[in-house]
Design a protein around this motif. Structure first.
Motif, mmCIF file in Angstrom:
data_model
loop_
_atom_site.group_PDB
_atom_site.id
_atom_site.type_symbol
_atom_site.label_atom_id
_atom_site.label_comp_id
_atom_site.label_asym_id
_atom_site.label_seq_id
_atom_site.Cartn_x
_atom_site.Cartn_y
_atom_site.Cartn_z
ATOM 1 N N GLU B 216 0.837 -1.318 0.054
ATOM 2 C CA GLU B 216 -0.125 0.163 0.075
ATOM 3 C C GLU B 216 0.907 1.193 0.134
ATOM 4 O OE1 GLU B 216 -2.761 0.002 3.077
ATOM 5 O OE2 GLU B 216 -3.909 -1.625 2.155
ATOM 6 N N ARG B 217 0.359 2.131 -0.716
ATOM 7 C CA ARG B 217 1.289 3.381 -0.736
ATOM 8 C C ARG B 217 -0.003 4.602 -1.038
ATOM 9 N NH1 ARG B 217 5.311 1.186 -5.047
ATOM 10 N NH2 ARG B 217 4.642 2.515 -6.603
ATOM 11 N N GLY B 234 -2.519 3.574 -3.302
ATOM 12 C CA GLY B 234 -1.426 3.303 -4.340
ATOM 13 C C GLY B 234 -1.872 3.718 -5.869
ATOM 14 N N THR B 265 2.794 7.677 -10.715
ATOM 15 C CA THR B 265 3.332 6.948 -9.751
ATOM 16 C C THR B 265 4.684 7.459 -9.412
ATOM 17 O OG1 THR B 265 4.376 5.515 -11.626
ATOM 18 C CG2 THR B 265 2.443 4.804 -10.695
ATOM 19 N N ASN B 268 2.868 9.713 -6.847
ATOM 20 C CA ASN B 268 1.767 8.857 -6.470
ATOM 21 C C ASN B 268 0.646 9.658 -6.194
ATOM 22 O OD1 ASN B 268 0.976 6.844 -5.330
ATOM 23 N ND2 ASN B 268 1.246 7.252 -3.089
#
Lengths: 385, 398
Positions: B216-217, B234, B265, B268
């Motif tokens: 998880e981000r 994420g 990404t 994010n």
């Protein structure tokens, strides 16, 4: 049309005429537990099979617990002995040879509360008996059982079972041994072995499929795996198969009477080829099952060799047969210290009761070309990122 | 011809093999074992599709009287398809693992191994037609049944590999006809249902799979003005054009549904916007995989003209240059319709000017270019800034 030359007896041996005869000549199909006359006839056939089988391997008829095959026998031994040994004192340790059949390894690994220790093997595949001695010197009281096979199904290596049983007896630890590969090939005697339990399988000795047995020494504590009618001495539930048992006994009786030295003579030309061919290394050690050779071939995948030989009408195997036809690296060869690539490159040739000199000659004639072509396949794939 | 027929365990490849047998070829059935990760094997023993597929394939081969082998290509599949899938999502791209599998596993590793083992060609149950030339290549045409056409997922494999393939179902009138053929042959797979999911994510939960692989981000979801309107776990889990699963905390001012318009990404950040923001009027691509030399000559010729016309200003606006490009149709998803477009060479790839805006274009997608039913080129959609916005700047070759 291709002629099928079958050189994969270690995977499954062709059924013997005597076994087939015993299988089909059962007087009547009935449940051996039934009280009527057909039932008694079925029970009589089962009893006779039990007596014949026991006699062949030096066991008491009462020692024989018929199962659905070698895997069930291994599972019953490993789980049943382990459970029975968890009495007042916890005995978590379970020593298994690193090259045991997966039926032993996987069932051991699944046991709740067990500490499975794999006994290392040397480069020839022989278990390290000194390792066992050291373990028992320190943890005999915490050890539930030891399982070491008589001979390996992939390489044919014969283990020093006497040494293992000596050590275990002194420590009071029961020993199970998988005799599936060795039965009918080695002179084996359960009574004299000092073993607590032994696994057998019918189809490996030319009997019908779906039948096996666990020999359990009288007085050995063993918990059944599955609940039910307890038909086999309370240790295994399920209606027995008298036909299968009769076929099994007939096959084993015949196999035990055979001169297995002849199998080694038959493999002479293959040994000569292996000695002369620069790419072939023989993994089968000097102390091995008659009629089996594990060959490591440089720069090939066993899968390719098996494919090419099959297309020439010759059936061999790459390591042990497995999972949905996939040939993976062999855990046996990896345990012997071979890397993943080498452990995927072995070719197993195993012969038996119906093999002729011409069969082996055909292999010896085909193998060099198959190796050359398999090496070409490997080269094609070698340059890939 | 000695043919290695790849049998997946489905109805299409089984009928394809049967057609080859009927045509007099010497056919051997090969089932590719692609998944051997412990997790999938455990699922397998619970009745997963993959072992069942192997068994279905074996039974079909038996029915057709074919020798049958399982080839373990799981290492290749893991390295070149699964790993790439995870890495691509991690980089904010939208990969198509089936295309990768065709390009690198079926029509490279399988093909090479088959050739080394003495086969002349590999056959599959894809719906597409091939036109071999005399120079060791083959042209690729859409299948007769346009509803089943799979030329889109084959184009990336290239002319040279395609020349060594056979697609016996290319002229099948319909899937129903193929099923009928299977039933007449007595194949047990005749009524097996089609598979649509990504084969290594059997439960179909791509986001859950990615979360497991990438962790998880948490980060923000913002609107076009940069205002935070929600949170995500994420950015890699999102794909441009996605509407579901956004769980936005602040509704849009106009109350209309919002879509993912950009996935970054690196920072994010996931950006959302109205559906119009998904309309891309143009895009750039990475290196072009030419399938037809006539088409290539046309595009190259145009580039020469442009280069000689422009005096040093050719690089400043690839997008503008595309306006006068070579006419072609382009398709960016397996089952979307092809749109009219004009292409010009631009850096390493194409600059593509669309006749009508393309909704939900995502970097990483494969763009296949057609002239009629003939595939003429293939290229991957390049990463771009502000995906879908009218002010999109092309960044081909990035």
């Amino acid at each position: 049309m291709k002629t099928d030359i079958y050189l994969d007896y270690a995977a499954s041996a062709p059924i013997r005429a005597a076994a087939l005869e015993a299988y089909v000549s059962a007087p009547v199909a009935a449940n051996p537990s039934s009280v009527h006359r057909p039932g008694r006839q079925a029970a009589a056939q089962l009893d006779q099979a039990r007596i014949d089988l026991a006699q062949t391997v030096g066991a008491e008829p009462g020692d024989v617990v018929f199962t659905s095959g070698g895997t069930e026998a291994d599972a019953l031994a490993v789980t049943g002995l382990f459970a029975a040994r968890q009495t007042a004192a916890a005995r978590p340790y379970l020593l298994v040879g690193a090259t045991e059949h997966v039926a032993v390894l996987e069932n051991a690994d699944r046991l709740p509360g067990a500490e499975v220790i794999r006994i290392p093997v040397d480069r020839n595949g022989f278990v390290d008996t000194a390792f066992v001695a050291e373990h028992l010197a320190e943890r005999a009281q915490q050890t539930a059982l030891i399982s070491v096979m008589a001979a390996n199904n992939e390489t044919g290596a014969i283990q020093d079972l006497d040494r293992i049983t000596q050590l275990a007896a002194a420590a009071g630890v029961p020993v199970h041994s998988d005799w599936v590969a060795a039965a009918g090939k080695l002179s084996l005697n359960f009574a004299a072995s000092g073993l607590a339990a032994v696994s057998l399988s019918a189809h490996k000795v030319g009997g019908p499929g779906g039948v096996g047995a666990l020999l359990v020494r009288r007085g050995t504590a063993l918990e059944p795996r599955q609940a039910g009618g307890g038909q086999e001495g309370g240790l295994r539930s399920g209606t027995q198969d008298p036909r299968g048992a009769a076929g099994f006994a007939a096959a084993l009786v015949e196999a035990a009477a055979e001169d297995t030295a002849g199998l080694e003579t038959l493999l002479g030309p293959l040994d000569a080829l292996a000695a002369a061919h620069p790419a072939i290394r023989v993994l089968t050690p000097p102390a091995h099952l008659p009629g089996l050779r594990s060959l490591l071939v440089d720069q090939v995948r066993g899968e390719s060799l098996v494919f090419l030989l099959d297309s020439m009408g010759i059936a061999c195997s790459a390591g042990s047969a497995c999972h949905a036809g996939v040939v993976g690296p062999s855990h046996v060869l990896e345990a012997m210290g071979l890397d993943r690539a080498a452990a995927s490159a072995a070719l197993r040739v195993s012969i038996g009761h119906a093999t002729t000199a011409a069969d082996v000659e055909a292999l010896v004639k085909a193998l060099p070309e198959a190796i050359t072509r398999a090496q070409r396949v490997a080269q094609t794939e070698g340059g890939r990122p | 011809m000695k043919v290695a027929a790849a049998l997946s365990g489905g109805v299409d490849s089984a009928v394809a093999a049967a057609r080859l047998v009927k045509a007099g070829h010497e056919v051997t059935a090969i089932h590719m074992a692609l998944q051997r990760t412990p997790a999938l094997r455990r699922q397998g023993s619970r009745g997963c599709c993959s072992l069942e597929d192997a068994s279905d394939a074996r039974q079909a081969a038996q029915k057709l009287g074919l020798d049958f082998y399982v080839w373990d290509l799981s290492d290749t599949f893991t390295d070149l398809v699964v790993r790439d899938f995870i890495d691509s999502y991690g980089a904010g791209l939208t990969p198509n693992p089936c295309i990768r599998c065709n390009e690198f596993v079926k029509f490279r590793v399988l093909l090479e191994r088959a050739e080394a083992l003495g086969f002349d060609a590999v056959a599959t149950g894809h719906y597409a037609r091939l036109e071999p030339d005399d120079a060791g290549g083959a042209g690729l045409r859409r299948a007769v049944d346009l509803a089943k056409d799979q030329s889109y997922v084959l184009a990336a494999s290239g002319r040279a590999a395609l020349a060594r393939c056979l697609f016996p179902l290319g002229d099948a009138p319909s899937k129903a006809a193929v099923r009928q053929e299977a039933a007449e042959l007595g194949l047990g797979v005749a009524r097996k249902r089609d598979s649509y999911d990504i084969c290594f994510i059997p439960d179909g939960d791509t986001r859950g799979y990615l979360r497991e692989q990438l962790g998880e981000r948490p980060g923000p979801i913002v609107d076009g003005a940069g205002t935070q309107v929600g949170e995500h776990l994420g950015a890699y889990q999102f794909t441009v054009g996605q509407r579901k699963g956004l769980s936005l905390s602040r509704p849009a001012a106009d109350g209309r549904p919002r879509y993912v318009t950009r996935v970054d990404t690196a920072t994010n950040v996931v950006q959302v916007g109205p559906v119009e923001a998904l309309d891309a009027p143009q895009f750039g691509t990475l290196a072009v995989n030419w399938l037809e030399s006539d088409f290539q000559a046309e595009v190259d010729q145009l580039a020469d003209v442009t280069a000689s016309d422009a005096t040093g200003g050719a690089a400043d606006s690839a997008a503008d240059g595309a306006a006068g490009g070579v006419p072609v149709a382009v398709q960016v998803r397996a089952h979307s319709k092809a749109l009219t477009a004009q292409v010009t060479n631009s850096g390493d790839g194409f600059a593509v000017q669309l006749g009508e805006p393309l909704r939900g274009l995502a970097p990483g997608q494969s763009a296949v270019f057609y002239r009629g039913d003939l595939a003429v080129a293939q290229a991957v959609v390049a990463p771009f800034e502000g995906a879908g916005s009218r002010s999109a700047k092309l960044n081909p070759g990035a």
